[in-house]
Design a protein around this motif. Structure first.
Motif, PDB file in Angstrom:
ATOM      1  N   TRP A 191      -6.626 -22.243 -12.544  1.00  0.00           N
ATOM      2  CA  TRP A 191      -5.293 -22.248 -11.946  1.00  0.00           C
ATOM      3  C   TRP A 191      -4.622 -23.600 -12.180  1.00  0.00           C
ATOM      4  O   TRP A 191      -5.232 -24.532 -12.707  1.00  0.00           O
ATOM      5  N   ALA A 192      -3.339 -23.682 -11.781  1.00  0.00           N
ATOM      6  CA  ALA A 192      -2.593 -24.945 -11.811  1.00  0.00           C
ATOM      7  C   ALA A 192      -1.563 -24.915 -10.687  1.00  0.00           C
ATOM      8  O   ALA A 192      -1.130 -23.844 -10.256  1.00  0.00           O
ATOM      9  N   ASP A 193      -1.192 -26.103 -10.254  1.00  0.00           N
ATOM     10  CA  ASP A 193      -0.235 -26.258  -9.155  1.00  0.00           C
ATOM     11  C   ASP A 193       1.111 -25.597  -9.424  1.00  0.00           C
ATOM     12  O   ASP A 193       1.754 -25.079  -8.530  1.00  0.00           O
ATOM     13  N   TRP A 194       1.540 -25.630 -10.687  1.00  0.00           N
ATOM     14  CA  TRP A 194       2.859 -25.131 -11.044  1.00  0.00           C
ATOM     15  C   TRP A 194       2.879 -23.615 -11.242  1.00  0.00           C
ATOM     16  O   TRP A 194       3.925 -23.033 -11.508  1.00  0.00           O
ATOM     17  N   CYS A 195       1.737 -22.968 -11.108  1.00  0.00           N
ATOM     18  CA  CYS A 195       1.615 -21.537 -11.396  1.00  0.00           C
ATOM     19  C   CYS A 195       1.829 -20.706 -10.129  1.00  0.00           C
ATOM     20  O   CYS A 195       0.986 -20.696  -9.239  1.00  0.00           O
ATOM     21  N   GLY A 196       2.976 -20.017 -10.070  1.00  0.00           N
ATOM     22  CA  GLY A 196       3.287 -19.198  -8.890  1.00  0.00           C
ATOM     23  C   GLY A 196       2.260 -18.113  -8.615  1.00  0.00           C
ATOM     24  O   GLY A 196       1.777 -17.985  -7.485  1.00  0.00           O
ATOM     25  N   PRO A 197       1.902 -17.286  -9.619  1.00  0.00           N
ATOM     26  CA  PRO A 197       0.899 -16.239  -9.386  1.00  0.00           C
ATOM     27  C   PRO A 197      -0.451 -16.808  -8.927  1.00  0.00           C
ATOM     28  O   PRO A 197      -1.152 -16.184  -8.139  1.00  0.00           O
ATOM     29  N   CYS A 198      -0.788 -18.019  -9.408  1.00  0.00           N
ATOM     30  CA  CYS A 198      -2.043 -18.654  -8.979  1.00  0.00           C
ATOM     31  C   CYS A 198      -2.014 -18.896  -7.471  1.00  0.00           C
ATOM     32  O   CYS A 198      -2.996 -18.669  -6.759  1.00  0.00           O
ATOM     33  N   LYS A 199      -0.856 -19.378  -6.991  1.00  0.00           N
ATOM     34  CA  LYS A 199      -0.717 -19.662  -5.560  1.00  0.00           C
ATOM     35  C   LYS A 199      -0.747 -18.364  -4.750  1.00  0.00           C
ATOM     36  O   LYS A 199      -1.231 -18.344  -3.627  1.00  0.00           O
ATOM     37  N   MET A 200      -0.224 -17.283  -5.341  1.00  0.00           N
ATOM     38  CA  MET A 200      -0.208 -15.999  -4.636  1.00  0.00           C
ATOM     39  C   MET A 200      -1.623 -15.476  -4.383  1.00  0.00           C
ATOM     40  O   MET A 200      -1.896 -14.920  -3.325  1.00  0.00           O
ATOM     41  N   ILE A 243     -17.159 -18.278  -5.087  1.00  0.00           N
ATOM     42  CA  ILE A 243     -15.819 -18.303  -5.663  1.00  0.00           C
ATOM     43  C   ILE A 243     -15.442 -19.768  -5.876  1.00  0.00           C
ATOM     44  O   ILE A 243     -15.431 -20.552  -4.926  1.00  0.00           O
ATOM     45  N   ALA A 244     -15.172 -20.121  -7.118  1.00  0.00           N
ATOM     46  CA  ALA A 244     -14.844 -21.498  -7.463  1.00  0.00           C
ATOM     47  C   ALA A 244     -13.448 -21.549  -8.070  1.00  0.00           C
ATOM     48  O   ALA A 244     -12.981 -20.583  -8.668  1.00  0.00           O
ATOM     49  N   LYS A 245     -12.785 -22.687  -7.906  1.00  0.00           N
ATOM     50  CA  LYS A 245     -11.451 -22.881  -8.463  1.00  0.00           C
ATOM     51  C   LYS A 245     -11.458 -24.110  -9.349  1.00  0.00           C
ATOM     52  O   LYS A 245     -12.029 -25.126  -8.987  1.00  0.00           O
ATOM     53  N   MET A 246     -10.839 -23.988 -10.528  1.00  0.00           N
ATOM     54  CA  MET A 246     -10.736 -25.130 -11.420  1.00  0.00           C
ATOM     55  C   MET A 246      -9.274 -25.355 -11.791  1.00  0.00           C
ATOM     56  O   MET A 246      -8.629 -24.473 -12.355  1.00  0.00           O
ATOM     57  N   ASP A 247      -8.761 -26.537 -11.456  1.00  0.00           N
ATOM     58  CA  ASP A 247      -7.397 -26.937 -11.789  1.00  0.00           C
ATOM     59  C   ASP A 247      -7.371 -27.327 -13.270  1.00  0.00           C
ATOM     60  O   ASP A 247      -7.988 -28.317 -13.662  1.00  0.00           O
ATOM     61  N   ILE A 248      -6.664 -26.528 -14.081  1.00  0.00           N
ATOM     62  CA  ILE A 248      -6.691 -26.763 -15.529  1.00  0.00           C
ATOM     63  C   ILE A 248      -5.890 -27.998 -15.941  1.00  0.00           C
ATOM     64  O   ILE A 248      -6.025 -28.475 -17.061  1.00  0.00           O
ATOM     65  N   MET A 249      -5.053 -28.522 -15.046  1.00  0.00           N
ATOM     66  CA  MET A 249      -4.305 -29.738 -15.372  1.00  0.00           C
ATOM     67  C   MET A 249      -5.187 -30.970 -15.175  1.00  0.00           C
ATOM     68  O   MET A 249      -5.055 -31.951 -15.892  1.00  0.00           O
ATOM     69  N   ALA A 250      -6.083 -30.915 -14.200  1.00  0.00           N
ATOM     70  CA  ALA A 250      -6.976 -32.045 -13.922  1.00  0.00           C
ATOM     71  C   ALA A 250      -8.250 -31.965 -14.757  1.00  0.00           C
ATOM     72  O   ALA A 250      -8.946 -32.958 -14.932  1.00  0.00           O
ATOM     73  N   ASN A 251      -8.565 -30.776 -15.235  1.00  0.00           N
ATOM     74  CA  ASN A 251      -9.792 -30.548 -16.010  1.00  0.00           C
ATOM     75  C   ASN A 251      -9.427 -29.779 -17.271  1.00  0.00           C
ATOM     76  O   ASN A 251      -9.045 -28.618 -17.198  1.00  0.00           O
ATOM     77  N   THR A 252      -9.565 -30.428 -18.417  1.00  0.00           N
ATOM     78  CA  THR A 252      -9.138 -29.783 -19.660  1.00  0.00           C
ATOM     79  C   THR A 252     -10.311 -29.378 -20.550  1.00  0.00           C
ATOM     80  O   THR A 252     -10.168 -28.501 -21.396  1.00  0.00           O
ATOM     81  N   GLU A 253     -11.459 -29.994 -20.341  1.00  0.00           N
ATOM     82  CA  GLU A 253     -12.602 -29.767 -21.233  1.00  0.00           C
ATOM     83  C   GLU A 253     -13.130 -28.336 -21.144  1.00  0.00           C
ATOM     84  O   GLU A 253     -13.191 -27.618 -22.144  1.00  0.00           O
ATOM     85  N   VAL A 254     -13.513 -27.900 -19.932  1.00  0.00           N
ATOM     86  CA  VAL A 254     -14.088 -26.559 -19.756  1.00  0.00           C
ATOM     87  C   VAL A 254     -13.073 -25.461 -20.104  1.00  0.00           C
ATOM     88  O   VAL A 254     -13.401 -24.544 -20.857  1.00  0.00           O
ATOM     89  N   PRO A 255     -11.836 -25.526 -19.589  1.00  0.00           N
ATOM     90  CA  PRO A 255     -10.870 -24.485 -19.986  1.00  0.00           C
ATOM     91  C   PRO A 255     -10.679 -24.419 -21.498  1.00  0.00           C
ATOM     92  O   PRO A 255     -10.524 -23.334 -22.057  1.00  0.00           O
ATOM     93  N   GLY A 256     -10.735 -25.563 -22.179  1.00  0.00           N
ATOM     94  CA  GLY A 256     -10.621 -25.584 -23.636  1.00  0.00           C
ATOM     95  C   GLY A 256     -11.795 -24.897 -24.308  1.00  0.00           C
ATOM     96  O   GLY A 256     -11.620 -24.132 -25.257  1.00  0.00           O
ATOM     97  N   GLN A 257     -12.996 -25.164 -23.806  1.00  0.00           N
ATOM     98  CA  GLN A 257     -14.202 -24.552 -24.381  1.00  0.00           C
ATOM     99  C   GLN A 257     -14.200 -23.042 -24.184  1.00  0.00           C
ATOM    100  O   GLN A 257     -14.644 -22.290 -25.046  1.00  0.00           O
ATOM    101  N   ILE A 258     -13.716 -22.604 -23.033  1.00  0.00           N
ATOM    102  CA  ILE A 258     -13.738 -21.177 -22.706  1.00  0.00           C
ATOM    103  C   ILE A 258     -12.562 -20.454 -23.365  1.00  0.00           C
ATOM    104  O   ILE A 258     -12.584 -19.243 -23.537  1.00  0.00           O
TER     105      ILE A 258
END
Length: 106
Positions: A27-36, A54-69
């Motif tokens: 998710w990311a802070d700027w993402c409306g559906p994420c907040k929903m 259930i875990a949450k990963m902020d893709i703006m603060a963490n770029t390595e794992v989202p990039g790999q996936i």
């Protein structure tokens, strides 16, 4: 059991080496559906916490794992079992749909 924040640094220990399945919400802070879906995921975490983390990963603060996936769109939920991604769901959905999908994958 509340949702857990994971980072690039904690991903391996918290997700890949977990002894139970882990659903990671990218998710990311700027993402409306994420907040929903945030409150729904919190409730699902309380209800299914004995079976899944259930875990949450902020893709703006963490770029390595989202990039790999290969995270290209959010919200993206990826279910990991035994360190491997086994299912994913893209986009927001009502709590009942999210919970039903997750239960069918566990």
């Amino acid at each position: 059991m509340p949702t857990v924040a994971v980072t690039d640094a904690s991903f391996e220990a918290d997700v890949l080496k977990s002894d139970k399945p882990v659903l990671v919400d990218f998710w990311a802070d700027w993402c409306g559906p994420c907040k929903m879906i945030g409150p729904s995921l919190e409730e699902i975490s309380e209800e299914l916490g004995d079976k899944v983390t259930i875990a949450k990963m902020d893709i703006m603060a963490n770029t390595e794992v989202p990039g790999q996936i290969g995270v290209k769109s959010i919200p993206l939920m990826v279910l990991f079992k035994d360190g491997k991604p086994v299912a994913q769901k893209l986009g927001a959905a009502p709590k009942s749909a999210l919970k039903g999908w997750l239960e069918s994958e566990l």
